[in-house]
Design an enzyme around this catalytic site. Structure first.
Site, PDB file in Angstrom:
ATOM      1  N   ASP A  41       0.865  -1.386   0.240  1.00  0.00           N
ATOM      2  CA  ASP A  41       0.146  -0.114  -0.003  1.00  0.00           C
ATOM      3  C   ASP A  41       0.856   1.225  -0.011  1.00  0.00           C
ATOM      4  O   ASP A  41       1.738   1.489   1.062  1.00  0.00           O
ATOM      5  CB  ASP A  41      -0.959  -0.154   1.183  1.00  0.00           C
ATOM      6  CG  ASP A  41      -2.206   1.008   1.272  1.00  0.00           C
ATOM      7  OD1 ASP A  41      -2.624   1.146  -0.031  1.00  0.00           O
ATOM      8  OD2 ASP A  41      -2.327   1.849   2.090  1.00  0.00           O
ATOM      9  N   GLU A  66       5.052   5.193   3.829  1.00  0.00           N
ATOM     10  CA  GLU A  66       4.511   6.440   3.999  1.00  0.00           C
ATOM     11  C   GLU A  66       5.784   7.395   4.169  1.00  0.00           C
ATOM     12  O   GLU A  66       6.618   7.061   4.868  1.00  0.00           O
ATOM     13  CB  GLU A  66       3.519   6.336   5.528  1.00  0.00           C
ATOM     14  CG  GLU A  66       2.957   7.797   5.842  1.00  0.00           C
ATOM     15  CD  GLU A  66       2.298   8.565   4.771  1.00  0.00           C
ATOM     16  OE1 GLU A  66       2.531   9.819   4.551  1.00  0.00           O
ATOM     17  OE2 GLU A  66       1.320   8.070   4.195  1.00  0.00           O
ATOM     18  N   ASN A  93      10.201   7.408   0.776  1.00  0.00           N
ATOM     19  CA  ASN A  93       9.638   8.142  -0.408  1.00  0.00           C
ATOM     20  C   ASN A  93       9.446   7.048  -1.136  1.00  0.00           C
ATOM     21  O   ASN A  93      10.511   6.403  -2.009  1.00  0.00           O
ATOM     22  CB  ASN A  93      10.645   9.135  -0.834  1.00  0.00           C
ATOM     23  CG  ASN A  93      10.437   9.604  -2.402  1.00  0.00           C
ATOM     24  OD1 ASN A  93       9.141   9.395  -3.000  1.00  0.00           O
ATOM     25  ND2 ASN A  93      10.899  10.994  -2.714  1.00  0.00           N
ATOM     26  N   ASP A 118      -1.943  12.385  -2.355  1.00  0.00           N
ATOM     27  CA  ASP A 118      -2.011  13.852  -2.382  1.00  0.00           C
ATOM     28  C   ASP A 118      -1.992  14.416  -3.650  1.00  0.00           C
ATOM     29  O   ASP A 118      -1.640  14.071  -4.576  1.00  0.00           O
ATOM     30  CB  ASP A 118      -0.501  14.347  -1.954  1.00  0.00           C
ATOM     31  CG  ASP A 118      -0.390  14.173  -0.413  1.00  0.00           C
ATOM     32  OD1 ASP A 118      -1.349  13.723   0.446  1.00  0.00           O
ATOM     33  OD2 ASP A 118       0.665  14.149  -0.016  1.00  0.00           O
ATOM     34  N   LYS A 122      -1.898  22.343  -8.041  1.00  0.00           N
ATOM     35  CA  LYS A 122      -1.017  23.472  -9.025  1.00  0.00           C
ATOM     36  C   LYS A 122      -0.088  22.892  -9.985  1.00  0.00           C
ATOM     37  O   LYS A 122       0.437  21.656  -9.863  1.00  0.00           O
ATOM     38  CB  LYS A 122      -0.250  24.301  -8.164  1.00  0.00           C
ATOM     39  CG  LYS A 122      -0.913  25.198  -7.073  1.00  0.00           C
ATOM     40  CD  LYS A 122       0.075  26.374  -6.411  1.00  0.00           C
ATOM     41  CE  LYS A 122      -0.665  27.105  -5.462  1.00  0.00           C
ATOM     42  NZ  LYS A 122      -0.109  27.998  -4.587  1.00  0.00           N
ATOM     43  N   ASP A 154     -10.844  10.430  -4.559  1.00  0.00           N
ATOM     44  CA  ASP A 154     -12.135  11.207  -4.890  1.00  0.00           C
ATOM     45  C   ASP A 154     -12.135  12.580  -5.581  1.00  0.00           C
ATOM     46  O   ASP A 154     -13.072  13.227  -5.797  1.00  0.00           O
ATOM     47  CB  ASP A 154     -12.613  11.633  -3.474  1.00  0.00           C
ATOM     48  CG  ASP A 154     -11.545  12.471  -2.614  1.00  0.00           C
ATOM     49  OD1 ASP A 154     -10.374  12.671  -3.346  1.00  0.00           O
ATOM     50  OD2 ASP A 154     -11.757  12.771  -1.458  1.00  0.00           O
TER      51      ASP A 154
END
Length: 227
Positions: A41, A66, A93, A118, A122, A154
């Site tokens: 994950d 993470e 990372n 995330d 921009k 989403d």
């Protein structure tokens, strides 16, 4: 549990502080049986999804990656308290750590999930998004034929861009089955999003979205046969 401190919602993966790849642990010490199939994950946040998966699917190993260290620290403490020997978390990372972490892993990487990453809205920040061509290429080298990649967000444009990166790589093919009843289509493709997750656990964002009746955009890819 350690005291709760504020954790930044977003961190820049291109910052020099995240440039050092993670080092693979001794997987035989991490997992009770490192030869079970592995579910990875990427961007696991607090780790609740893989924690629940590890409870409900004990014949798999689960690894959460993470980039926010405090979340990983708390997830590992809870993992230890619950004595879950098929679950692990790594602070890293993902874009520079997948290969060193998993190139010598003793079992097949059979499933990958990337959920609600995330968005980096921009345009000048979009190079910070986790699903880059290099990450997809690395997954292609690590995954077994028939392995699954699950994508969801989403935000439709974010999920579509993830799909675009996997579409560009010939090692992966998109699933077209189990379309949803609303026939909700991508904005610029004649492709329908999948209706629901195939997993017995859900992320927090997924639950909240469903409770509020908000759309979630989902797609599945398969690692095609190896040459």
């Amino acid at each position: 549990m350690p005291p709760i401190r504020r954790v930044r919602q977003h961190v820049n993966p291109l910052s020099h502080k995240y440039a050092i790849p993670a080092i693979a642990p001794d997987w035989s010490e991490i997992f009770a049986n490192p030869h079970l199939p592995l579910h990875l994950d990427i961007g696991c946040a607090k780790g609740d999804f893989v924690r629940e998966m590890a409870q409900k699917v004990p014949d798999w190993n689960f690894l959460g990656l993470e980039i926010r260290a405090p979340l990983v620290e708390r997830a590992l403490i809870r993992r230890n308290l619950d004595r879950q020997r098929n679950l692990h978390f790594v602070f890293c990372n993902a874009n520079n750590s997948l290969k060193p972490l998993l190139e010598n892993y003793p079992s097949a990487l059979q499933c990958v999930s990337i959920q609600f990453p995330d968005p980096w809205f921009k345009k000048r920040h979009q190079k910070r998004r986790v699903v880059q061509p290099e990450l997809v290429s690395t997954l292609a080298t690590l995954m077994t034929a028939g392995g699954k990649v699950w994508l969801q967000s989403d935000i439709e444009t974010v999920c579509q861009e993830m799909c675009d990166r996997f579409d560009e790589n010939p090692a992966f093919a998109r699933s077209s089955s189990h379309q949803n009843a609303q026939h909700q289509k991508a904005q610029h493709q004649n492709v329908q999003w999948l209706d629901a997750s195939p997993f017995p656990a859900k992320t927090d964002r997924e639950r909240v979205g469903e409770e509020k009746g908000l759309p979630v955009y989902r797609a599945m890819y398969f690692r095609q046969g190896l040459p």
